[in-house]
Design an enzyme around this catalytic site. Structure first.
Site, PDB file in Angstrom:
ATOM      1  N   SER A   5       0.813  -1.208   0.000  1.00 27.08           N
ATOM      2  CA  SER A   5       0.000   0.000   0.000  1.00 27.08           C
ATOM      3  C   SER A   5       0.852   1.266   0.000  1.00 27.08           C
ATOM      4  O   SER A   5       1.704   1.448  -0.861  1.00 27.08           O
ATOM      5  CB  SER A   5      -0.959  -0.051   1.201  1.00 27.08           C
ATOM      6  OG  SER A   5      -2.002   0.873   1.061  1.00 27.08           O
ATOM      7  N   ASP A  32      -6.309  -3.456  -2.081  1.00 23.70           N
ATOM      8  CA  ASP A  32      -5.346  -3.130  -1.032  1.00 23.70           C
ATOM      9  C   ASP A  32      -4.625  -4.357  -0.455  1.00 23.70           C
ATOM     10  O   ASP A  32      -5.247  -5.267   0.066  1.00 23.70           O
ATOM     11  CB  ASP A  32      -6.095  -2.401   0.090  1.00 23.70           C
ATOM     12  CG  ASP A  32      -5.174  -1.816   1.142  1.00 23.70           C
ATOM     13  OD1 ASP A  32      -3.946  -2.016   1.052  1.00 23.70           O
ATOM     14  OD2 ASP A  32      -5.685  -1.137   2.053  1.00 23.70           O
TER      15      ASP A  32
END
Length: 265
Positions: A46, A158
């Site tokens: 991320s 994610d």
């Protein structure tokens, strides 16, 4: 001298996700660079992947710090139409291309792996080939907000949902000494969230911390920036404060890192 060459440790740097708080990794990198700590591999998730990509590409720390100061949601969010999600990752891709370049993993100065999550299976997917900007956008695609990124046969979101602190990946890359920087708070909070976005953010913190407990133990060195409770996931404008927190945390363990690596303190 020959003994040192054969026993030299291969250092893996792991940069965890944490949305805006991932900017604290820049401070960690500043201290490692100042103390000439070698980095042989980088594995990141991320927002950690965004910082890691810039460093793996060979950008100077001062330049990465300048980039962190310039990033804003208005520059990286592009509204999605007729797709699952409110915004696309194209804005983030454009941002990376502008400051890092439209490069491939094979162009990087340091071997680099990015973690994303397969939306169909829930499994972690390691991205280490193709376009770096696309991989980082996939790893940073917060579920429900960003549209999934299609890479190969995967629909990716994610990476923090499956592996927010990819210590094992760094070891698989060849590292036998892992420095992990985790920007997700591990202690109970005292200041309660003030709105629904902060409640969602705190919920994600709880989930990702519990997911990372075992990997935190597997790292040789754990760097944990102490970030004030008034810094939330969307606070990109607090870059200076976040970088400072990363520096303070890294300074606390730098002498231990030097001793472990046989470097002069």
């Amino acid at each position: 001298m020959i003994w040192w060459l054969f026993n030299k440790k291969k250092v893996g740097l792991v940069l965890g996700g944490g949305v805006a708080r991932g900017i604290a990794h820049v401070g960690v990198l500043k201290v490692l660079e100042e103390n000439k700590i070698p980095v042989d591999f980088i594995a990141a998730t991320s927002s950690g992947a965004l910082v890691g990509a810039a460093y793996a590409a060979g950008l100077e720390i001062r330049v990465i710090e300048e980039i962190a100061a310039r990033i804003s949601w208005s520059r990286i969010l592009k509204v999605a139409f007729f797709r699952p999600g409110f915004v696309t990752g194209e804005g983030l891709e454009d941002f990376i291309v502008k400051y890092v370049g439209d490069i491939k993993f094979s162009d990087l100065k340091i071997p680099f792996s990015v973690i994303a999550t397969d939306l169909r299976t829930g499994d972690a997917v390691v991205l280490d080939e193709g376009r770096v900007a696309k991989a980082v956008a996939a790893s940073s695609a917060v579920s429900g907000l960003f549209t999934p990124e299609e890479i190969g046969h995967h629909q990716l979101v994610d990476g923090g949902l499956s592996d927010n602190l990819p210590v094992d990946i760094a070891k698989e890359m060849g590292a036998n000494y892992v420095i992990a920087s985790d920007v997700v708070p591990s202690k109970p909070i005292h200041t309660m969230p003030k709105d629904s976005i902060q409640v969602l953010g705190r919920s994600l913190d709880i989930f990702t911390h519990k997911l990372s407990i075992e990997n935190r133990k597997k790292a040789d060195i754990l760097i944990e920036p102490q970030i004030d409770e008034d810094v939330w996931h969307l606070d990109l404008h607090k870059a200076k404060h976040l970088i400072s927190a990363g520096e303070v945390a890294a300074h606390k363990v730098i002498n231990r890192i030097k001793r472990d690596l046989g470097l002069r303190s």
